[in-house]
Design a protein around this motif. Structure first.
Motif, PDB file in Angstrom:
ATOM      1  N   ARG A 269       0.819  -1.213   0.000  1.00  0.00           N
ATOM      2  CA  ARG A 269       0.000   0.000   0.000  1.00  0.00           C
ATOM      3  C   ARG A 269       0.856   1.267   0.000  1.00  0.00           C
ATOM      4  N   ALA A 270       2.102   1.180   0.468  1.00  0.00           N
ATOM      5  CA  ALA A 270       2.993   2.349   0.464  1.00  0.00           C
ATOM      6  C   ALA A 270       3.285   2.800  -0.955  1.00  0.00           C
ATOM      7  N   ILE A 271       3.298   1.857  -1.883  1.00  0.00           N
ATOM      8  CA  ILE A 271       3.574   2.227  -3.270  1.00  0.00           C
ATOM      9  C   ILE A 271       2.352   2.897  -3.886  1.00  0.00           C
ATOM     10  N   GLY A 272       1.159   2.444  -3.504  1.00  0.00           N
ATOM     11  CA  GLY A 272      -0.050   3.145  -3.918  1.00  0.00           C
ATOM     12  C   GLY A 272      -0.101   4.546  -3.332  1.00  0.00           C
ATOM     13  N   ALA A 273       0.318   4.701  -2.070  1.00  0.00           N
ATOM     14  CA  ALA A 273       0.349   6.015  -1.437  1.00  0.00           C
ATOM     15  C   ALA A 273       1.396   6.910  -2.097  1.00  0.00           C
ATOM     16  N   THR A 274       2.487   6.318  -2.569  1.00  0.00           N
ATOM     17  CA  THR A 274       3.502   7.093  -3.282  1.00  0.00           C
ATOM     18  C   THR A 274       2.915   7.680  -4.563  1.00  0.00           C
ATOM     19  N   ARG A 275       2.055   6.925  -5.205  1.00  0.00           N
ATOM     20  CA  ARG A 275       1.367   7.443  -6.398  1.00  0.00           C
ATOM     21  C   ARG A 275       0.568   8.699  -6.033  1.00  0.00           C
ATOM     22  N   LEU A 276      -0.135   8.645  -4.891  1.00  0.00           N
ATOM     23  CA  LEU A 276      -0.905   9.802  -4.428  1.00  0.00           C
ATOM     24  C   LEU A 276       0.027  10.973  -4.123  1.00  0.00           C
ATOM     25  N   LEU A 277       1.150  10.689  -3.477  1.00  0.00           N
ATOM     26  CA  LEU A 277       2.126  11.726  -3.163  1.00  0.00           C
ATOM     27  C   LEU A 277       2.600  12.410  -4.446  1.00  0.00           C
ATOM     28  N   CYS A 278       2.894  11.602  -5.466  1.00  0.00           N
ATOM     29  CA  CYS A 278       3.330  12.154  -6.756  1.00  0.00           C
ATOM     30  C   CYS A 278       2.251  13.048  -7.359  1.00  0.00           C
ATOM     31  N   GLU A 279       1.009  12.635  -7.230  1.00  0.00           N
ATOM     32  CA  GLU A 279      -0.102  13.436  -7.769  1.00  0.00           C
ATOM     33  C   GLU A 279      -0.218  14.770  -7.048  1.00  0.00           C
ATOM     34  N   HIS A 280      -0.001  14.764  -5.728  1.00  0.00           N
ATOM     35  CA  HIS A 280      -0.025  16.024  -4.973  1.00  0.00           C
ATOM     36  C   HIS A 280       1.089  16.960  -5.452  1.00  0.00           C
ATOM     37  N   LEU A 281       2.293  16.432  -5.623  1.00  0.00           N
ATOM     38  CA  LEU A 281       3.404  17.287  -6.051  1.00  0.00           C
ATOM     39  C   LEU A 281       3.208  17.776  -7.477  1.00  0.00           C
ATOM     40  N   GLU A 282       2.573  16.967  -8.305  1.00  0.00           N
ATOM     41  CA  GLU A 282       2.282  17.404  -9.665  1.00  0.00           C
ATOM     42  C   GLU A 282       1.246  18.531  -9.639  1.00  0.00           C
ATOM     43  N   ALA A 283       0.296  18.470  -8.710  1.00  0.00           N
ATOM     44  CA  ALA A 283      -0.684  19.549  -8.561  1.00  0.00           C
ATOM     45  C   ALA A 283       0.015  20.854  -8.186  1.00  0.00           C
ATOM     46  N   VAL A 284       1.063  20.762  -7.348  1.00  0.00           N
ATOM     47  CA  VAL A 284       1.846  21.936  -6.987  1.00  0.00           C
ATOM     48  C   VAL A 284       2.474  22.550  -8.241  1.00  0.00           C
ATOM     49  N   ARG A 285       3.031  21.712  -9.097  1.00  0.00           N
ATOM     50  CA  ARG A 285       3.659  22.206 -10.333  1.00  0.00           C
ATOM     51  C   ARG A 285       2.643  22.870 -11.265  1.00  0.00           C
TER      52      ARG A 285
END
Length: 292
Positions: A269-285
């Motif tokens: 599940r940590a890898i699925g959460a990493t996907r979410l983390l990436c999406e948050h940082l992409e939203a910042v960009r």
């Protein structure tokens, strides 16, 4: 003829022996796949179920609450102690643990009694599929563990190819309000931030979970603040940071909640959460690009 029979028995026995390298780099060998396994950490419990070995679990540590079946297993340990009497009564042929000072003596005692102990404490994201695969080997469930490990590696490779080279986003990752705490560079969440093209502003800390002061966060002025919470819908923590309207993350509305159990436990599940983390940082960009 008798020699052939004995050779056949010997070869069969040898073929059934299993071994794998744990997170400490130790090779753990068993005469046969484990049939009675005790997990001494919640993330280990998740890894074992993911590896197809859930049916072989006979005991777990407290907070082993995922998947649902784990809640029905006897609890024989906490982060502060191992109930050796209760554990040994389960007659395990494999104990899977992580290293804690409070439980070190109990684990040493188990090994002195001949109970095989394997350690599973991934420090980097790619080690999560490695550990799932290793546990699958020890439990004789490699047919389940190997394809899952392969798919997790593929997802990590996809995320890295998509995000790592993108514009850097500086991140403060908050795990506690009082005291204010974060995660240092040795923790795999920092690894996840880097994979997503971010930079943990406290990656230089050698402490796993350092306590920090608000002044240091304000001085770093991160692009985003991620708050870890058991409930991913919990935004109550954000009110604290909105008291500082000059903070770049606040000005841009870059305050995001990360699910604690999914992100902090070293399971799939940590890898699925990493996907979410990436999406948050992409939203910042994307927000930054829209302001240009």
């Amino acid at each position: 003829m008798r020699l052939i029979v004995w050779l056949s028995i010997f070869i069969a026995a040898e073929a059934y022996a299993v071994s794998a390298v744990d997170s400490d780099g130790r090779r753990v060998s068993l005469d046969a796949p484990a049939r009675r396994i005790v997990s001494l950490a919640p993330h280990v419990t998740e890894q074992l179920f993911a590896a197809g070995a859930g049916a072989k679990l006979v005991g777990v540590s407290e907070y082993s609450d995922y998947p649902e079946e784990a809640k029905r297993l006897p609890v024989v340990a906490s982060s502060g102690a191992v109930n050796l009497e209760a554990l040994l009564a389960l007659k395990p042929d494999l104990v899977v643990a992580w290293r804690l000072e409070a439980t070190a003596a109990a684990l040493t005692r188990l090994e002195s009694l001949g109970v095989p102990v394997s350690y599973s404490e991934p420090r980097r994201l790619p080690q999560i599929p490695d550990m799932i695969e290793a546990l699958g080997e020890l439990a004789g469930t490699g047919a389940t563990a190997r394809p899952l490990a392969r798919s997790l590696r593929q997802e990590l490779a996809r995320l890295e190819a998509t995000y790592r080279a993108r514009a850097e986003v500086t991140v403060f990752y908050q795990i506690s309000d009082t005291p204010l705490m974060t995660l240092g560079g040795g923790q795999f969440v920092s690894d996840a931030i880097a994979l997503c093209g971010g930079r943990n502003i406290f990656a230089g800390s050698t402490v796993m979970a350092p306590q920090v002061n608000v002044e240091s966060v304000l001085a770093a002025d991160p692009d985003a603040i991620l708050g870890a919470r058991p409930d991913p819908k919990d935004t109550s923590w954000q009110a604290y940071w909105r008291r500082f309207p000059g903070l770049r993350a606040v000005q841009a509305g870059n305050l995001y909640t990360m699910p604690t159990n999914e992100m902090h436990r070293h399971g799939p599940r940590a890898i699925g959460a990493t996907r979410l983390l990436c999406e948050h940082l992409e939203a910042v960009r994307l927000k930054a690009a829209s302001r240009r």
